[in-house]
Motif scaffolding. Structure first.
Motif, PDB file in Angstrom:
ATOM      1  N   UNK A 117      43.630 -24.729  54.138  1.00 36.23           N
ATOM      2  CA  UNK A 117      43.793 -25.253  53.773  1.00 36.23           C
ATOM      3  C   UNK A 117      42.878 -26.539  53.470  1.00 36.23           C
ATOM      4  N   UNK A 118      41.923 -27.355  52.709  1.00 34.60           N
ATOM      5  CA  UNK A 118      41.929 -28.890  52.900  1.00 34.60           C
ATOM      6  C   UNK A 118      41.883 -29.223  52.815  1.00 34.60           C
TER       7      UNK A 118
ATOM      8  N   UNK B 192      44.585 -31.141  50.850  1.00 36.93           N
ATOM      9  CA  UNK B 192      46.462 -31.671  51.218  1.00 36.93           C
ATOM     10  C   UNK B 192      46.223 -32.375  50.318  1.00 36.93           C
ATOM     11  N   UNK B 193      45.735 -33.084  49.301  1.00 40.31           N
ATOM     12  CA  UNK B 193      46.480 -34.257  48.767  1.00 40.31           C
ATOM     13  C   UNK B 193      47.483 -33.902  47.137  1.00 40.31           C
ATOM     14  N   UNK B 194      46.900 -32.668  47.317  1.00 43.22           N
ATOM     15  CA  UNK B 194      47.377 -31.940  46.246  1.00 43.22           C
ATOM     16  C   UNK B 194      48.563 -30.871  46.464  1.00 43.22           C
ATOM     17  N   UNK B 195      49.596 -30.361  45.146  1.00 47.28           N
ATOM     18  CA  UNK B 195      50.799 -29.517  45.369  1.00 47.28           C
ATOM     19  C   UNK B 195      50.055 -28.107  45.169  1.00 47.28           C
TER      20      UNK B 195
ATOM     21  N   UNK C 218      43.091 -21.291  44.082  1.00 52.62           N
ATOM     22  CA  UNK C 218      42.890 -21.934  45.576  1.00 52.62           C
ATOM     23  C   UNK C 218      43.283 -20.131  46.206  1.00 52.62           C
ATOM     24  N   UNK C 219      44.068 -19.560  45.641  1.00 54.04           N
ATOM     25  CA  UNK C 219      44.157 -18.147  46.653  1.00 54.04           C
ATOM     26  C   UNK C 219      44.627 -17.412  45.944  1.00 54.04           C
TER      27      UNK C 219
ATOM     28  N   UNK D 213      48.461 -23.719  56.851  1.00 54.84           N
ATOM     29  CA  UNK D 213      47.682 -22.114  57.151  1.00 54.84           C
ATOM     30  C   UNK D 213      47.965 -21.309  55.245  1.00 54.84           C
ATOM     31  N   UNK D 214      47.728 -21.132  54.669  1.00 58.20           N
ATOM     32  CA  UNK D 214      48.339 -19.664  53.285  1.00 58.20           C
ATOM     33  C   UNK D 214      48.014 -18.494  54.063  1.00 58.20           C
ATOM     34  N   UNK D 215      49.088 -17.828  54.141  1.00 58.26           N
ATOM     35  CA  UNK D 215      49.389 -16.806  53.882  1.00 58.26           C
ATOM     36  C   UNK D 215      49.897 -15.867  53.193  1.00 58.26           C
ATOM     37  N   UNK D 216      49.238 -14.461  52.867  1.00 54.47           N
ATOM     38  CA  UNK D 216      49.762 -13.486  51.996  1.00 54.47           C
ATOM     39  C   UNK D 216      50.512 -12.749  52.314  1.00 54.47           C
ATOM     40  N   UNK D 217      51.408 -11.479  52.021  1.00 51.60           N
ATOM     41  CA  UNK D 217      51.732  -9.921  52.759  1.00 51.60           C
ATOM     42  C   UNK D 217      52.025  -9.529  51.184  1.00 51.60           C
TER      43      UNK D 217
END
Length: 707
Positions: A386-387, A389-392, A399-400, A428-432
């Motif tokens: 994630x570039x 980081x100022x967003x929630x 984005x994902x 980092x973002x993970x999707x399973x």
């Protein structure tokens, strides 16, 4: 010994008690419509039910087929089955009626709402609204998205199929019974003959007024049954015993026993056909599922040239078909044929993790559990850095959408565990994803996603400290929480919203970190507060650094307590605004064997006796594009003993009784394009920069005012 025998018998009987009685409907739960009572039995004994907790046999009703239980609210049905052993069970459920008339799917609900049953003809379409999910059979439910459903038009089964509907948005459930019918009726023709065929090979003559002849045998009046070889054809003749010249001779051709063939249609249904004499037809005596009516060969029933067996997608059926065979409408025998059709996808795998929220501070341990006896497939995306980081973010953030988890791998069993770990110094973002499969049925995909961020911590002055974990969703609310998080890792980025107050006392930073301004961030020091940085790097980005506003002067501070004290560390100050105010003696930064880098910063240090911006020993100092003022009786912006220095394009000003911009002892460095200003009451023999004999300082394009 007698007690042991009694115990064993009790165990045996209690195991057998519920072996022959199964409640298809209702089941436990809360439903938005009245429920049907449907029982599956073995055909022996009688069933009774009561609705008030009383003994069903004595005060209840006899069960002779599916019946609507016309009750709302909490309902208890007590069911008993007689026979060799009495069986009894109790079902509790709740009905909160809702006919869903205001919904898009209200018309479908109304098709069964009043009666609890929906009639369906094989080959037609059962349109389950896409706003609902459906599940056939008994729990555990395996919900599927609403769609058009159908049973092959060749199916001749009449069944009662329980169906549960779920509106995920409201959480409401409806449960009803689908009764299936064949599309076309069979023939009911029968031929009356004076004999009965049992078990295919045995023929018994039933009318003593006739004489009989089989093939080339003599005419006779058989007293006993005759066994025939059914692999060949036979001719059976009969004639009245009372001779008459016009007395006719009747006959019946008994063809060879046919071979039953099984095939599968394009919908996955089974088709049973006969290979052999075209005069044969079939009837269904029983479907062997406990809900179909049992019939006997002597009863009139429909005859079909073929028998189809099918069910809806999402359902499974199995049992033994009892098929009766007829030739020229005369019963020949029956055959039990096992059948199994599984169109029920496994339930959605359950993914659980040790992370209570979408943001996790630690590596995430996952457990994926698929349906027992099914194959489990899973896929894990590549970690997405994630570039911004100022967003929630949330699981549904756009984005994902491009992150794919579709490279599925078969697990060794129906459950597995794994750990998702971060990579590098960012979030980092993970999707399973996971699904189960049984035979040809693929279940729905379960997904899980998480952001693992061991490096970015969030602070908000308006946050609730009781639930804080430093994530963007639950930011820290106190300086102590921030400091603890910073020091437990090797690197941290603290993203600050609002004022971050540093309490009185020494506070140690022992890990590399950066303080980032997310929104109106300030670092406010209480009187006597100091950040001690040891063997680490600390960076301030776009901060306001100042004393706590409106703080009461409660403490008497002995000696000089700097805002920052560096020991073998690095301090980077970029684009900050600094106002360091002290009572008597003031020092913004004390540095030992360290580096201090200041860029694009406006700073002022003020006290009554002595004020200094940086005091260093064996330290490298770089100040660029900044404006720094010091105000006190004695003011020195930079004092350095041993080290290197670079001043470039800065404006320095000292005010008070006496002062200097800088004093260097055994220092090497360059001063380029700086402006030195003074507002001193005692400026005799004053110089903006003092250097001792061991120093080597070059100056170029400098301006000096007031010295």
């Amino acid at each position: 010994m007698k007690k042991l025998i009694f115990l064993l018998l009790s165990i045996f009987f209690s195991t057998a008690v519920f072996a022959n009685l199964k409640v298809i409907s209702p089941i436990e739960g809360t439903f938005a419509n009245r429920q049907m009572l449907v029982l599956e039995t073995d055909g022996t004994g009688e069933c009774y039910y009561s609705l008030n907790g009383s003994d069903p046999e004595t005060f209840g009703f006899a069960y002779d087929g599916p019946v609507l239980i016309d009750l709302d609210g909490p309902v208890e049905i007590r069911i008993a089955k007689t026979g060799t052993y009495k069986e009894e069970t109790l079902v509790k459920y709740t009905v909160i009626p809702d006919n869903a008339l205001t919904t898009a799917y209200g018309t479908f609900i109304s098709s069964f709402f009043d009666t609890g049953i929906l009639n369906y003809t094989a080959g037609s379409v059962l349109a389950v609204p896409e706003q609902l999910k459906f599940s056939f059979g008994l729990p555990p439910d395996s919900f599927l998205q609403g769609r058009d459903l159908s049973i092959s038009q060749s199916s001749v089964l009449t069944r009662f199929i329980p169906c549960t509907l779920l509106d995920e948005a409201s959480g409401k459930k409806w449960r009803f019974i689908i009764k299936t019918f064949p599309q076309t009726a069979g023939l009911y023709s029968r031929r009356d003959v004076p004999f009965v065929i049992t078990d295919w090979n045995t023929i018994t003559f039933t009318n003593d007024n006739y004489i009989y002849k089989i093939d080339s045998e003599y005419w006779e009046l058989p007293k006993n049954s005759i066994t025939l070889d059914r692999s060949v054809s036979h001719m059976i003749r009969w004639q009245n015993l009372e001779y008459d010249a016009g007395n006719p001779i009747d006959f019946f051709v008994l063809p060879p026993m046919p071979e039953l063939k099984q095939s599968t249609d394009d919908k996955g249904g089974l088709i049973f056909t006969l290979e052999g004499d075209a005069s044969y037809s079939m009837s269904l005596l029983s479907a062997g599922d406990g809900t179909s009516d049992l019939v006997t060969p002597s009863q009139y029933q429909e005859l079909f040239p073929q028998i189809g067996v099918d069910t809806f997608y999402g359902d499974s059926i199995s049992g033994k078909l009892e098929i009766g065979f007829y030739t020229n409408s005369v019963y020949q025998g029956k055959l039990e044929v096992p059948y199994s059709i599984n169109k029920r996808p496994p339930s959605v795998p359950i993914i659980t993790s040790n992370s209570p929220t979408f943001y996790s501070r630690e590596p995430v341990a996952l457990t994926i559990k698929g349906e027992s006896m099914s194959e489990l497939y899973y896929a894990v995306s590549q970690p997405y850095t994630i570039q911004s980081l100022s967003e929630t973010y949330s699981e549904s953030s756009d984005l994902f959408a491009s992150v794919k988890a579709d490279n599925f791998v078969k697990a060794d069993s129906s459950s597995l565990s794994m750990v998702l770990a971060p990579e590098g110094n960012g979030a980092v973002y993970y999707k399973v994803a996971a699904f189960s499969k049984n035979e040809k049925n693929v279940g729905a995909i379960a997904t899980y996603s998480v952001i693992i961020d061991q490096y970015n911590y969030y602070y908000n002055s308006f946050a609730d400290p009781s639930i804080s974990d430093g994530t963007a969703l639950r930011p820290y609310a106190t300086f102590e929480q921030c400091l603890e998080a910073i020091n437990k890792g090797r690197y941290a980025c603290l993203r600050v919203k609002g004022p971050l107050k540093v309490p009185t006392g020494l506070h140690y930073i022992l890990s590399n970190c950066i303080f980032q301004n997310e929104d109106d961030a300030s670092l406010e020091f209480e009187k006597g507060a100091s950040l001690v940085v040891k063997n680490s790097n600390l960076a301030l980005e776009n901060f306001t650094v100042c004393p706590v506003s409106n703080a009461k002067n409660l403490y008497k501070i002995e000696g000089i307590v700097p805002y920052f004290k560096l020991e073998d560390s690095v301090l980077d100050i970029n684009n900050c605004q600094i106002a360091a105010l002290f009572d008597t003696n003031g020092l913004f930064t004390e540095a030992i064997r360290s580096s201090v880098n200041v860029n694009g910063t406006i700073a002022s240090v003020a006290s009554s006796v002595y004020a200094s911006f940086i005091s260093g020993v064996k330290t490298n100092i770089s100040i660029k594009n900044s404006s720094i003022n010091a105000t006190a009786a004695t003011s020195v912006i930079v004092s350095l003993n041993q080290g290197d220095v670079l001043f470039n394009n800065n404006s320095f000003k000292v005010s008070g009784e006496k002062g200097r911009v800088a004093e260097f002892f055994a220092v090497n460095g360059s001063l380029l394009s700086n402006s030195f200003k003074a507002n001193l009451r005692n400026s005799s023999n004053a110089a903006p920069v003092y250097t001792d004999k061991k120093s080597n300082i070059t100056q170029s394009n400098e301006e000096s005012y007031g010295f």
